[in-house]
Design a protein around this motif. Sequence first.
Motif, mmCIF file in Angstrom:
data_model
loop_
_atom_site.group_PDB
_atom_site.id
_atom_site.type_symbol
_atom_site.label_atom_id
_atom_site.label_comp_id
_atom_site.label_asym_id
_atom_site.label_seq_id
_atom_site.Cartn_x
_atom_site.Cartn_y
_atom_site.Cartn_z
ATOM 1 N N ASP A 195 0.828 -1.210 0.000
ATOM 2 C CA ASP A 195 0.000 0.000 0.000
ATOM 3 C C ASP A 195 0.860 1.257 0.000
ATOM 4 O O ASP A 195 0.565 2.215 -0.710
ATOM 5 N N THR A 196 1.930 1.244 0.762
ATOM 6 C CA THR A 196 2.827 2.395 0.810
ATOM 7 C C THR A 196 3.494 2.620 -0.539
ATOM 8 O O THR A 196 3.580 3.757 -1.019
ATOM 9 N N LYS A 197 3.933 1.524 -1.153
ATOM 10 C CA LYS A 197 4.568 1.631 -2.473
ATOM 11 C C LYS A 197 3.582 2.180 -3.501
ATOM 12 O O LYS A 197 3.907 3.067 -4.286
ATOM 13 N N ARG A 198 2.358 1.653 -3.476
ATOM 14 C CA ARG A 198 1.330 2.105 -4.429
ATOM 15 C C ARG A 198 0.979 3.573 -4.187
ATOM 16 O O ARG A 198 0.788 4.328 -5.125
ATOM 17 N N THR A 199 0.907 3.978 -2.929
ATOM 18 C CA THR A 199 0.612 5.375 -2.592
ATOM 19 C C THR A 199 1.693 6.288 -3.150
ATOM 20 O O THR A 199 1.387 7.341 -3.727
ATOM 21 N N CYS A 200 2.941 5.887 -3.009
ATOM 22 C CA CYS A 200 4.042 6.696 -3.550
ATOM 23 C C CYS A 200 3.942 6.823 -5.067
ATOM 24 O O CYS A 200 4.158 7.910 -5.618
ATOM 25 N N GLN A 201 3.614 5.717 -5.729
ATOM 26 C CA GLN A 201 3.465 5.753 -7.183
ATOM 27 C C GLN A 201 2.327 6.683 -7.586
ATOM 28 O O GLN A 201 2.452 7.472 -8.533
ATOM 29 N N LEU A 202 1.201 6.596 -6.879
ATOM 30 C CA LEU A 202 0.055 7.445 -7.202
ATOM 31 C C LEU A 202 0.344 8.915 -6.937
ATOM 32 O O LEU A 202 -0.082 9.787 -7.716
ATOM 33 N N GLU A 203 1.082 9.207 -5.870
ATOM 34 C CA GLU A 203 1.456 10.594 -5.596
ATOM 35 C C GLU A 203 2.356 11.140 -6.697
ATOM 36 O O GLU A 203 2.196 12.277 -7.136
ATOM 37 N N GLN A 204 3.292 10.322 -7.158
ATOM 38 C CA GLN A 204 4.181 10.736 -8.242
ATOM 39 C C GLN A 204 3.379 11.010 -9.515
ATOM 40 O O GLN A 204 3.575 12.016 -10.191
ATOM 41 N N GLU A 205 2.471 10.097 -9.839
ATOM 42 C CA GLU A 205 1.636 10.259 -11.029
ATOM 43 C C GLU A 205 0.765 11.501 -10.909
ATOM 44 O O GLU A 205 0.583 12.248 -11.885
ATOM 45 N N ASN A 206 0.237 11.758 -9.721
ATOM 46 C CA ASN A 206 -0.600 12.933 -9.484
ATOM 47 C C ASN A 206 0.196 14.211 -9.723
ATOM 48 O O ASN A 206 -0.298 15.151 -10.367
ATOM 49 N N ILE A 207 1.422 14.269 -9.246
ATOM 50 C CA ILE A 207 2.263 15.447 -9.446
ATOM 51 C C ILE A 207 2.525 15.671 -10.933
ATOM 52 O O ILE A 207 2.444 16.797 -11.439
ATOM 53 N N GLU A 208 2.833 14.582 -11.645
ATOM 54 C CA GLU A 208 3.095 14.688 -13.081
ATOM 55 C C GLU A 208 1.846 15.165 -13.834
ATOM 56 O O GLU A 208 1.938 16.009 -14.733
ATOM 57 N N LEU A 209 0.687 14.647 -13.464
ATOM 58 C CA LEU A 209 -0.552 15.043 -14.137
ATOM 59 C C LEU A 209 -0.910 16.497 -13.842
ATOM 60 O O LEU A 209 -1.409 17.211 -14.727
ATOM 61 N N LYS A 210 -0.660 16.971 -12.635
ATOM 62 C CA LYS A 210 -0.916 18.377 -12.306
ATOM 63 C C LYS A 210 -0.028 19.291 -13.148
ATOM 64 O O LYS A 210 -0.478 20.333 -13.637
ATOM 65 N N ALA A 211 1.219 18.892 -13.324
ATOM 66 C CA ALA A 211 2.126 19.691 -14.156
ATOM 67 C C ALA A 211 1.644 19.712 -15.604
ATOM 68 O O ALA A 211 1.677 20.760 -16.260
ATOM 69 N N LEU A 212 1.175 18.579 -16.102
ATOM 70 C CA LEU A 212 0.663 18.502 -17.468
ATOM 71 C C LEU A 212 -0.579 19.368 -17.633
ATOM 72 O O LEU A 212 -0.730 20.073 -18.646
ATOM 73 N N VAL A 213 -1.473 19.353 -16.658
ATOM 74 C CA VAL A 213 -2.684 20.175 -16.711
ATOM 75 C C VAL A 213 -2.309 21.647 -16.754
ATOM 76 O O VAL A 213 -2.876 22.419 -17.545
ATOM 77 N N GLN A 214 -1.358 22.068 -15.946
ATOM 78 C CA GLN A 214 -0.909 23.467 -15.969
ATOM 79 C C GLN A 214 -0.375 23.848 -17.340
ATOM 80 O O GLN A 214 -0.679 24.924 -17.862
ATOM 81 N N GLU A 215 0.423 22.975 -17.918
ATOM 82 C CA GLU A 215 1.002 23.246 -19.239
ATOM 83 C C GLU A 215 -0.096 23.359 -20.297
ATOM 84 O O GLU A 215 -0.081 24.270 -21.132
ATOM 85 N N LEU A 216 -1.047 22.442 -20.262
ATOM 86 C CA LEU A 216 -2.132 22.455 -21.243
ATOM 87 C C LEU A 216 -3.044 23.673 -21.060
ATOM 88 O O LEU A 216 -3.532 24.246 -22.046
ATOM 89 N N GLU A 217 -3.283 24.081 -19.823
ATOM 90 C CA GLU A 217 -4.086 25.278 -19.580
ATOM 91 C C GLU A 217 -3.390 26.520 -20.126
ATOM 92 O O GLU A 217 -4.035 27.402 -20.688
ATOM 93 N N ALA A 218 -2.065 26.576 -19.988
ATOM 94 C CA ALA A 218 -1.310 27.713 -20.532
ATOM 95 C C ALA A 218 -1.414 27.732 -22.057
ATOM 96 O O ALA A 218 -1.594 28.798 -22.665
ATOM 97 N N GLN A 219 -1.312 26.555 -22.689
ATOM 98 C CA GLN A 219 -1.439 26.481 -24.145
ATOM 99 C C GLN A 219 -2.849 26.868 -24.590
ATOM 100 O O GLN A 219 -3.017 27.581 -25.573
ATOM 101 N N LEU A 220 -3.859 26.413 -23.860
ATOM 102 C CA LEU A 220 -5.245 26.731 -24.196
ATOM 103 C C LEU A 220 -5.482 28.228 -24.101
ATOM 104 O O LEU A 220 -6.136 28.813 -24.968
ATOM 105 N N GLU A 221 -4.935 28.854 -23.094
ATOM 106 C CA GLU A 221 -5.081 30.296 -22.941
ATOM 107 C C GLU A 221 -4.427 31.023 -24.109
ATOM 108 O O GLU A 221 -5.007 31.940 -24.688
ATOM 109 N N ARG A 222 -3.225 30.591 -24.473
ATOM 110 C CA ARG A 222 -2.504 31.229 -25.572
ATOM 111 C C ARG A 222 -3.255 31.058 -26.890
ATOM 112 O O ARG A 222 -3.457 32.015 -27.645
ATOM 113 N N PHE A 223 -3.704 29.839 -27.174
ATOM 114 C CA PHE A 223 -4.416 29.592 -28.432
ATOM 115 C C PHE A 223 -5.816 30.190 -28.417
ATOM 116 O O PHE A 223 -6.354 30.554 -29.453
#
Length: 145
Positions: free
Chosen positions: A102-130
Amino acid sequence: MANGRQRAKQNVAAFDAWVATQSDEDFAQIIFQGKLNRMEVAKGVSCGKSALNQNPELRKRLKKLEELLRERGVLPQLTEKAKAQANQPKEYDNKAARRILDTKRTCQLEQENIELKALVQELEAQLERFGELSEVLSEMGMMPR
């Protein structure tokens, strides 16, 4: 090839030789949780960690060594709770493996969550620009098909 009894005697002799070559400072460097680190002792003796637990003579000598080191002040003294638990077997925790997974899976999910938040920020910036670009083109009357 040596049989089990011969190998056990060889391990005891190797342990005695290793102890003779170590100083108090050497022992102090391999202390882990108030005892000598079993992995480091096994490396020094050139035997498996299991030999330290399964070989009764080796286990007895290691315990004597730790008692001697406690008397010399190299190892910390045992607490009353530790003394009481010294001869009792450890209680088996049937949920320990599940907690580790469970601890290992939680760490993986937290890492994935951080990566997805960064991707969402990037895509929102592109959407605003376009979005701004699309607005300017529509005001100029040039709509792309």
